[in-house]
Structures are given as structure tokens and as C-alpha cells.
Scaffold this active site. Structure first.
Site, PDB file in Angstrom:
ATOM      1  N   GLY A 172      31.533  12.584  64.298  1.00  0.00           N
ATOM      2  CA  GLY A 172      31.476  11.184  64.732  1.00  0.00           C
ATOM      3  C   GLY A 172      30.979  10.303  63.613  1.00  0.00           C
ATOM      4  N   ASN A 173      30.568   9.097  63.953  1.00  0.00           N
ATOM      5  CA  ASN A 173      29.990   8.206  62.941  1.00  0.00           C
ATOM      6  C   ASN A 173      28.953   7.311  63.611  1.00  0.00           C
ATOM      7  OD1 ASN A 173      31.367   5.657  63.842  1.00  0.00           O
ATOM      8  ND2 ASN A 173      33.170   6.912  63.381  1.00  0.00           N
ATOM      9  N   TYR A 174      28.338   6.442  62.813  1.00  0.00           N
ATOM     10  CA  TYR A 174      27.186   5.680  63.305  1.00  0.00           C
ATOM     11  C   TYR A 174      27.548   4.394  64.063  1.00  0.00           C
ATOM     12  CZ  TYR A 174      24.465   8.631  60.155  1.00  0.00           C
ATOM     13  OH  TYR A 174      23.886   9.694  59.529  1.00  0.00           O
ATOM     14  N   ALA A 200      35.452   2.276  64.766  1.00  0.00           N
ATOM     15  CA  ALA A 200      35.384   3.164  63.604  1.00  0.00           C
ATOM     16  C   ALA A 200      36.015   4.487  64.033  1.00  0.00           C
ATOM     17  CB  ALA A 200      33.939   3.348  63.174  1.00  0.00           C
TER      18      ALA A 200
END
Ligand code: PMT
Length: 400
Positions: free
Chosen positions: A208-210, A276
């Protein structure tokens, strides 16, 4: 802007209630239909007769008259109103509104109101800054109610500070601006994506990402405030749905987001991809939790669909496609390349080199790049204000 609008004015117990005589007069002069409702304490500050005379309608205070058996229908009034204005809003009424207490006609109408609700607090400064009052104001705003901030100045107590109800002519301006803004994107269908995508590795882990979703949620909210019919497609996030967003679709993976977006984009005038999206996903998802003992030292990945690039290929005539670019190096060059490769009308560049910009902050610093090579630069701002700048650009493009 207020001509023909039905205004439900709720007057509560504060010395600022004397200003509502002027406020009603101004509303009537603007061509609005005004129905005044009052709490019992408000009667100590201004007479119902004054407000009935100015509004040309009987003021309603009690939901039920025990002598005649007549009752006033709060649900009907809540649906009649194009806007409800609680002015002055006392600390007591604010707390009831925030808690959903319906023990008088004003708070009952508030709960039944289907329209936008503005509230103009008026109280002494220490009361205004009490954490409970501030918390109630936050709660009301989180429900989509619109704060008309009190002004600073001399207060009835003799103290000086914030707590004076905004002046009637300014409230008229706030309402007029609101109705003008709500027309800007009326009739436009807009698809906004937000948040990260999570690409599962096994039942407990993912790539995943932030991304928090804040940028996309702010955009969805501002575009809806401008009257657009917004559908928000979001990856995993803890954020609550903005009050004006009626259509929210939650997805987990890039593939799920792609399916939903391809379908919705066919019918959208504008698509804004603030999500994102993970570029890669594991080739296979383990059915059970991968154990340490299995000694997995590498993951085989496959490319996810590039949703925006695909939407660029499928772009309809007149449709506006807006992307975001999150960069760390050669920012403008990379963003322009994405703009061209994905057939976009504009791309919003945010760089992780700028403090306070990008992921998981309340602020962002963006440059907006256009296909003719033009660049608009903006300073660091709250994400809601950044969303306002982007929404204004989208409106200009739609108008051009
Ligand atoms: O959510 P927040 O915490 O508020 O953070 C906001 C944000 C930093 C996530 C947001 O401002 C932002 O920059 N979003 C895009 C991040 C990104 O994925 O950038 P990118 O340069 O990798 O992608 C370019 C564009 O293509 C983006 O519009 C993206 O949505 C889209 N894309 C990317 C990959 C992919 N597989 N499919 C896509 O559609």
C-alpha cells in the site's frame, strides 16, 4: 440570489437576537420568504410581534397549542426551507443541535431540515472558547452545517473579543455567495478518486502507500458544494463521507478501482484521479498467513492497470480528465510526461520535497500543469483551499 428562496430563521436566546429584526428586513427586501421560529428564551430579547410583522408570517415558538389543538409541522417546515439559519445560535442551542436533542421547535426543525443549515454563534468570549462549545461547533461542521463565525469586538458583558454575532448584511452576503456557488457546477457529473489502493499479499498483509484520502475527499466536498453531482471512489481510509456526497464507493485494489472508474467515467463530465493507485500487485495471494518459517524472501509482482491512462484512451469529447502526480525528482518534467502520455487536460503536481505537501498532511503545495505548457503555481495551503483552487480551474475549463 435570495429572491424566491424559503428561509427558515431560528432565533435563540442571546442578546444578539435584537439584530434579527434587521436581518429579517434585509431578507424580505432581497425577495426571500422568511419563516421565523424562536426558542422561549429568545422572546426575552426580541418580541415575536416584531419578527412576525417584519416577516409577514406568524412566528412559531411552540410545536403545539394546547388550547386550540393546533400544531406546527416541523417536518413540513424542514422540507419547505431552501436554507435554515440559526442566528443567533446560543451555546445552549448549539449543544442540543450537536447532540441531536429535540426538546423545542427550533431543535426539532433542525433535525428535520433537509436543506443546508447555517449557524451564527453569539455569546461571551469565554463561553465561545470553552472546549465544549468549540467541540460542538466542530461536530456541527462535521455534519455539513455551515459556520458563520462570530466577530471580535465589544460584547454585552463589557469584555472584548470573539463572540459578536456576524452583522445581518454580512450574513446576507454569506447566503448569497452560497447560492451563487451552488450553481457553478450544477448539472455536471464528476468522478473523484481518493486514497490508496491495498494489494493483498496474504490475509493479513498488503502492498500500500501513505495516502490518507484527505486530498480527494476535500476535492469531492468542494466540487459538490459547487453543485456538481459527485461520485467518490475511494481506497481504504478512515475518513467520514463529506456531508454533501451522496455517492461513495469503497474499493480495496487497483483492479477494483479500475472496474468502477471505467464504468462511471462513461457518464462523467469530469474525472479527477487523486487516488494513489498501486502500480504493482502480488501475482498470487496466499490463502493463509505466510509463516516466518516459510522463508519468503521475494514477492513476484504484476503490473496493475493504469486507470488514468486507460481513461485517457477512452476519453469522450468535451470530457475533462485531471490527474495528480506525486513526484520526488524532476517533478515538472515527469508531471508533463504523465499529462501527455495519459491524454490529460491538467495534472496537479505535488512534490514530496516540499514540507507539508503530499501524503497524509492537512496541507498541500501544488502546481497545476496544462496541456498547452502553462503552469499555475500555488503556495502551501490547507487541502480544502487547494481543492477550491483546483475546482475553480475545472470550472473555467468547463466554461471555456
Ligand atoms: O490522500 P492524501 O494523504 O491527502 O495525499 C494526497 C496524494 C499525495 C495521494 C495526492 O495529492 C496525489 O498526489 N495523488 C496521486 C498519487 C499518485 O499515484 O501519483 P502518480 O504520479 O503515481 O500517478 C499519476 C496519476 O495516475 C494519478 O492521478 C493516479 O491516480 C493515476 N494512476 C496511477 C497509477 C495507476 N496504476 N493508475 C492510475 O490511474
Amino acid at each position: 440570489m435570495l429572491k424566491g428562496k424559503n428561509v427558515l430563521l431560528a432565533v435563540t436566546g442571546s442578546i444578539a437576537a435584537y439584530k434579527t429584526a434587521f436581518f429579517v428586513r434585509l431578507l424580505v427586501k432581497e425577495g426571500a420568504e422568511v419563516q421565523v421560529i424562536m426558542t422561549n428564551s429568545a422572546k426575552d430579547f426580541i418580541t415575536p410581534l416584531t419578527l412576525s410583522t417584519l416577516s409577514k408570517r406568524p412566528v412559531i415558538i411552540e410545536p403545539f397549542d394546547p388550547e386550540t389543538g393546533e400544531w406546527s409541522n416541523h417536518v413540513e417546515l424542514g422540507r419547505w426551507a431552501d436554507v435554515m439559519v440559526v442566528a443567533p445560535a446560543s451555546a445552549n442551542t448549539l449543544s442540543k443541535m450537536a447532540a441531536g436533542i429535540a426538546d423545542n421547535f427550533v431543535t426539532t426543525c433542525y433535525l428535520a431540515a433537509k436543506c443546508p443549515v447555517f449557524f451564527a454563534p453569539a455569546m461571551d468570549l469565554d463561553m465561545f472558547y470553552h472546549p465544549s462549545v468549540q467541540k460542538n461547533i466542530d461536530i456541527l461542521q462535521s455534519y455539513g452545517n455551515l459556520l458563520i463565525s462570530p466577530q471580535e469586538g465589544e460584547l454585552a458583558s463589557g469584555l472584548c473579543g470573539a463572540g459578536r454575532m456576524e452583522e445581518p448584511d454580512q450574513i446576507i452576503q454569506v447566503l448569497s455567495d452560497y447560492f451563487a456557488e451552488a450553481k457553478e457546477l450544477h448539472g455536471k457529473k464528476i468522478l473523484v478518486t481518493a486514497g490508496p489502493t491495498y494489494e493483498p499479499i496474504d490475509p493479513v498483509r498488503f502492498i500500500g502507500n501513505y495516502s490518507s484520502g484527505k486530498m480527494g475527499f476535500s476535492l469531492a466536498e468542494v466540487l459538490a458544494r459547487k453543485g456538481a453531482d459527485v461520485t467518490l471512489v475511494t481506497g481504504p481510509t478512515v475518513l467520514d463521507t463529506p456531508a454533501r456526497i451522496k455517492n461513495r464507493i469503497d474499493v480495496h485494489t487497483a483492479v477494483q478501482m479500475a472496474e468502477v472508474c471505467y464504468d462511471l467515467a462513461r457518464d462523467s463530465d469530469v474525472v479527477v484521479m487523486a487516488a494513489a493507485v498501486a502500480d504493482y500487485a502480488p501475482v498470487s495471494i496466499a490463502k493463509s498467513k505466510i509463516k516466518k518459517s516459510e522463508e519468503v524472501t521475494s514477492l513476484e509482482l504484476k503490473k496493475n492497470p493504469d486507470i488514468l491512462a486507460e481513461l485517457g484512451k477512452r476519453k469522450k469529447k468535451g470530457q475533462i480528465l485531471a490527474g495528480f502526480a506525486l513526484e520526488t525528482d524532476n517533478e515538472k518534467e515527469n508531471a508533463f510526461a504523465k499529462l501527455q502520455n495519459k491524454n490529460l487536460d491538467l495534472i496537479v503536481l505535488n512534490s514530496l520535497k516540499d514540507a507539508g505537501a503530499g501524503f497524509n498532511t492537512d496541507t498541500n503545495k501544488v502546481n497545476v500543469l496544462f496541456k498547452n505548457g502553462e503552469i499555475k503555481e500555488f503556495p502551501l495551503k490547507d487541502k480544502t483551499l487547494v481543492a477550491g483552487d483546483i475546482a475553480a480551474i475545472i470550472k473555467d475549463l468547463l466554461d471555456s
